[in-house]
Design a protein around this motif. Structure first.
Motif, PDB file in Angstrom:
ATOM      1  N   ARG A 298       0.839  -1.210   0.000  1.00  0.00           N
ATOM      2  CA  ARG A 298       0.000   0.000   0.000  1.00  0.00           C
ATOM      3  C   ARG A 298       0.868   1.251   0.000  1.00  0.00           C
ATOM      4  O   ARG A 298       0.632   2.193  -0.750  1.00  0.00           O
ATOM      5  CB  ARG A 298      -0.905   0.004   1.239  1.00  0.00           C
ATOM      6  CG  ARG A 298      -2.169  -0.797   1.038  1.00  0.00           C
ATOM      7  CD  ARG A 298      -3.192  -0.577   2.142  1.00  0.00           C
ATOM      8  NE  ARG A 298      -4.023  -1.756   2.225  1.00  0.00           N
ATOM      9  CZ  ARG A 298      -3.880  -2.738   3.101  1.00  0.00           C
ATOM     10  NH1 ARG A 298      -2.949  -2.645   4.039  1.00  0.00           N
ATOM     11  NH2 ARG A 298      -4.659  -3.787   3.080  1.00  0.00           N
ATOM     12  N   ARG A 299       1.887   1.233   0.832  1.00  0.00           N
ATOM     13  CA  ARG A 299       2.790   2.401   0.926  1.00  0.00           C
ATOM     14  C   ARG A 299       3.519   2.616  -0.405  1.00  0.00           C
ATOM     15  O   ARG A 299       3.606   3.725  -0.908  1.00  0.00           O
ATOM     16  CB  ARG A 299       3.780   2.159   2.071  1.00  0.00           C
ATOM     17  CG  ARG A 299       4.761   3.266   2.320  1.00  0.00           C
ATOM     18  CD  ARG A 299       5.148   3.330   3.805  1.00  0.00           C
ATOM     19  NE  ARG A 299       5.377   2.033   4.411  1.00  0.00           N
ATOM     20  CZ  ARG A 299       6.532   1.359   4.348  1.00  0.00           C
ATOM     21  NH1 ARG A 299       7.568   1.875   3.703  1.00  0.00           N
ATOM     22  NH2 ARG A 299       6.668   0.193   4.940  1.00  0.00           N
ATOM     23  N   PHE A 301       2.610   1.746  -3.406  1.00  0.00           N
ATOM     24  CA  PHE A 301       1.740   2.148  -4.510  1.00  0.00           C
ATOM     25  C   PHE A 301       1.033   3.487  -4.267  1.00  0.00           C
ATOM     26  O   PHE A 301       0.192   3.903  -5.064  1.00  0.00           O
ATOM     27  CB  PHE A 301       0.746   1.034  -4.835  1.00  0.00           C
ATOM     28  CG  PHE A 301       1.403  -0.156  -5.503  1.00  0.00           C
ATOM     29  CD1 PHE A 301       2.348   0.037  -6.506  1.00  0.00           C
ATOM     30  CD2 PHE A 301       1.092  -1.461  -5.132  1.00  0.00           C
ATOM     31  CE1 PHE A 301       2.972  -1.047  -7.127  1.00  0.00           C
ATOM     32  CE2 PHE A 301       1.707  -2.544  -5.742  1.00  0.00           C
ATOM     33  CZ  PHE A 301       2.652  -2.335  -6.743  1.00  0.00           C
ATOM     34  N   GLN A 302       1.388   4.142  -3.180  1.00  0.00           N
ATOM     35  CA  GLN A 302       0.957   5.533  -3.065  1.00  0.00           C
ATOM     36  C   GLN A 302       1.756   6.403  -4.032  1.00  0.00           C
ATOM     37  O   GLN A 302       1.386   7.528  -4.343  1.00  0.00           O
ATOM     38  CB  GLN A 302       1.158   6.033  -1.630  1.00  0.00           C
ATOM     39  CG  GLN A 302       0.019   5.595  -0.717  1.00  0.00           C
ATOM     40  CD  GLN A 302       0.341   5.815   0.742  1.00  0.00           C
ATOM     41  OE1 GLN A 302       1.364   6.401   1.085  1.00  0.00           O
ATOM     42  NE2 GLN A 302      -0.532   5.341   1.612  1.00  0.00           N
ATOM     43  N   ASN A 303       2.858   5.861  -4.499  1.00  0.00           N
ATOM     44  CA  ASN A 303       3.729   6.560  -5.436  1.00  0.00           C
ATOM     45  C   ASN A 303       3.334   6.175  -6.867  1.00  0.00           C
ATOM     46  O   ASN A 303       3.379   5.011  -7.241  1.00  0.00           O
ATOM     47  CB  ASN A 303       5.180   6.144  -5.123  1.00  0.00           C
ATOM     48  CG  ASN A 303       6.188   6.827  -6.011  1.00  0.00           C
ATOM     49  OD1 ASN A 303       6.021   6.872  -7.229  1.00  0.00           O
ATOM     50  ND2 ASN A 303       7.234   7.350  -5.400  1.00  0.00           N
ATOM     51  N   ARG A 304       2.953   7.177  -7.649  1.00  0.00           N
ATOM     52  CA  ARG A 304       2.452   6.901  -9.010  1.00  0.00           C
ATOM     53  C   ARG A 304       3.479   6.220  -9.906  1.00  0.00           C
ATOM     54  O   ARG A 304       3.145   5.384 -10.736  1.00  0.00           O
ATOM     55  CB  ARG A 304       2.010   8.214  -9.672  1.00  0.00           C
ATOM     56  CG  ARG A 304       0.713   8.728  -9.125  1.00  0.00           C
ATOM     57  CD  ARG A 304       0.165   9.886  -9.947  1.00  0.00           C
ATOM     58  NE  ARG A 304      -1.198  10.146  -9.529  1.00  0.00           N
ATOM     59  CZ  ARG A 304      -2.239   9.470  -9.951  1.00  0.00           C
ATOM     60  NH1 ARG A 304      -2.098   8.485 -10.803  1.00  0.00           N
ATOM     61  NH2 ARG A 304      -3.456   9.765  -9.508  1.00  0.00           N
ATOM     62  N   ILE A 307       3.395   2.613  -9.304  1.00  0.00           N
ATOM     63  CA  ILE A 307       2.250   1.949  -9.946  1.00  0.00           C
ATOM     64  C   ILE A 307       2.606   1.634 -11.393  1.00  0.00           C
ATOM     65  O   ILE A 307       2.393   0.521 -11.883  1.00  0.00           O
ATOM     66  CB  ILE A 307       0.985   2.843  -9.884  1.00  0.00           C
ATOM     67  CG1 ILE A 307       0.561   3.050  -8.435  1.00  0.00           C
ATOM     68  CG2 ILE A 307      -0.154   2.217 -10.705  1.00  0.00           C
ATOM     69  CD1 ILE A 307      -0.642   3.962  -8.260  1.00  0.00           C
ATOM     70  N   ASP A 323      -4.887  -2.153  -6.873  1.00  0.00           N
ATOM     71  CA  ASP A 323      -5.908  -2.437  -5.848  1.00  0.00           C
ATOM     72  C   ASP A 323      -6.222  -3.935  -5.832  1.00  0.00           C
ATOM     73  O   ASP A 323      -6.341  -4.549  -4.772  1.00  0.00           O
ATOM     74  CB  ASP A 323      -7.195  -1.648  -6.123  1.00  0.00           C
ATOM     75  CG  ASP A 323      -6.996  -0.158  -5.858  1.00  0.00           C
ATOM     76  OD1 ASP A 323      -6.024   0.175  -5.140  1.00  0.00           O
ATOM     77  OD2 ASP A 323      -7.777   0.652  -6.381  1.00  0.00           O
ATOM     78  N   VAL A 374      11.740   4.028  -2.289  1.00  0.00           N
ATOM     79  CA  VAL A 374      10.394   4.317  -1.789  1.00  0.00           C
ATOM     80  C   VAL A 374      10.070   3.433  -0.573  1.00  0.00           C
ATOM     81  O   VAL A 374       9.494   3.901   0.402  1.00  0.00           O
ATOM     82  CB  VAL A 374       9.338   4.090  -2.904  1.00  0.00           C
ATOM     83  CG1 VAL A 374       7.926   4.321  -2.368  1.00  0.00           C
ATOM     84  CG2 VAL A 374       9.610   5.022  -4.078  1.00  0.00           C
TER      85      VAL A 374
END
Ligand code: ZN
Length: 423
Positions: A298-299, A301-304, A307, A323, A374
């Motif tokens: 989760r942490r 994939f807070q970074n675009r 993703i 998700d 990250v």
């Protein structure tokens, strides 16, 4: 047969992919089978037999092997005896038998009870009940071979002539680097009527260092002399490199867990109160071959950018991208691992190693750099990929090796010299 389930007939020999569903993984597999996702087989632990009953029944006639693991190795070790659910099996009473007992009537009876279960429960393949060996001179090596020969005979007697027997070889990696011990193992296995050797080398696994990786590959090449498929058990993501380099023709894996064969845990007394603990599935970052907890994913994939770099872009796997990866990590893992194996198998055997190093390992090493900035948890992953890359490139320079025999789980009916005599 359930009309939803499509028959999965491979059109050409594929590399073997065996997955080992955990206690809570049966629903994800039932769904994947309905979508026609192909694996060579599922390894079903005896201790989850009841829980996996429906899943096992779905495999019948589906082209996916249901492989019985009797958990005999667990039963016959100090750490394994406390595992829940092992008490009810008829072969449990042989777990403490000595090597000489197993070479006699006890071995025949053990083989007969296992063959009975294969026949009555409709398993289509079986892992022979073998022991964790101290080295190649361990007296249980001879006993295990005798029991395996009895098992073949007992299956044949029940009309199960086409049911393959796989031989789990659990031994310290160092033993097979000793030429004398390697010769003992090769001689011992050569005379048995087997359909694959399932290698539980230890220490080895997802976190293997470069030297261990190199030795595993060289050991696989040596065992290739047997003319049998070799399956790397609990090898984790690095199992893909073993395949690409021709060290194994198949891999076996847990579902996001169980990435190394832990011989120490089997030899260590366990706290029985801890045996009911079921770890949470982890999220598979397929682009860098690593697993992280859902919280770390989760942490990350807070970074675009992460993703874009590491998210799943296969809409038939993860409809909602990252998700879906986090919500249903088991599904994502199984589909990605299946396609990773197919991708290696789709390359001509003599080009597999080069393609794998350039397209997968090098790429993973590059992508893991920004990811490790990250999420610090990925720093060891980045270092490992860089070391693997160096090791595998050095091996590439050594030249080509013969292709491994695909471990698709059929009976091997080659004329083999000196069949092991029973009786
Ligand atoms: Zn996915």
């Amino acid at each position: 047969m359930n009309s939803q389930l499509r028959l999965l007939q491979p059109t050409k020999p594929r590399l073997g992919l065996y997955l080992r569903p955990g206690r809570n993984d049966h629903t994800v597999f039932t769904a994947l089978l309905a979508e026609g996702r192909a694996v060579s087989g599922l390894v079903l632990d005896a201790r989850n037999l009841e829980r996996h009953r429906q899943l096992r029944e779905n495999l019948i006639g589906n082209g996916v092997h249901a492989v019985l693991d009797t958990d005999f190795m667990e039963m016959s070790t100090t750490g394994g005896t406390v595992l829940a659910g092992l008490d009810t099996f008829p072969w449990r009473r042989f777990a403490q038998a000595t090597a000489s007992q197993l070479r006699g009537q006890a071995g025949r009876d053990l083989a007969a009870t296992v063959a009975d279960s294969v026949a009555t429960l409709d398993f289509s393949a079986v892992l022979a009940p073998t022991h964790l060996l101290a080295d190649a001179r361990d007296p249980f090596f001879g006993a295990d071979r005798t029991v395996t020969a009895y098992l073949r005979a007992e299956l044949d007697r029940r009309g199960h002539l086409d049911t393959p027997v796989f031989y789990p070889l659990a031994i310290p990696a160092a033993s097979l680097r000793d030429p004398t011990q390697l010769a003992l193992i090769l001689d011992g296995l050569r005379s048995l009527d087997l359909d694959a050797v399932w290698l539980r080398l230890h220490p080895f696994g997802a976190t293997a260092g470069p030297l261990a990786l190199r030795h595993y590959i060289e050991t696989g090449w040596q065992l290739g002399q047997l003319g049998l498929p070799i399956v790397g058990e609990h090898t984790g993501t690095i199992g893909l490199a073993l395949m690409a380099f021709g060290a194994v023709g198949g891999i076996e894996s847990g579902i996001t867990l169980g990435e190394r064969f832990d011989a120490q845990a089997l030899n260590r007394p366990r706290d029985p109160r801890g045996s009911g603990y079921i770890p949470q599935p982890r999220v598979y970052l397929h682009e860098i071959g690593a697993f992280v907890s859902r919280a770390v994913a989760r942490r990350l994939f807070q970074n675009r950018q992460m993703i874009a770099a590491l998210g799943c872009r296969d809409g038939s796997c993860c409809r909602e991208g990252v998700d879906s990866m986090i919500r249903d990590p088991r599904r994502h893992f199984v589909i990605r691992r299946t396609s990773e194996v197919e991708r290696i198998g789709g390359v001509a055997p003599d080009a597999r190693a080069t393609t794998y190093v350039n397209d997968v390992v090098r790429r993973g090493a590059v992508l893991s750099g920004p990811a490790a900035r990250v999420a610090l948890e990925l720093v060891p992953v980045q270092r490992r990929l860089e070391r693997w890359h160096g090791t595998l490139e050095a091996l590439l320079r050594q030249g080509q090796r013969p292709a491994p025999i695909p471990a698709v789980g059929q009976r091997i009916r080659t004329a083999r010299p000196k069949p092991y005599s029973v009786g």
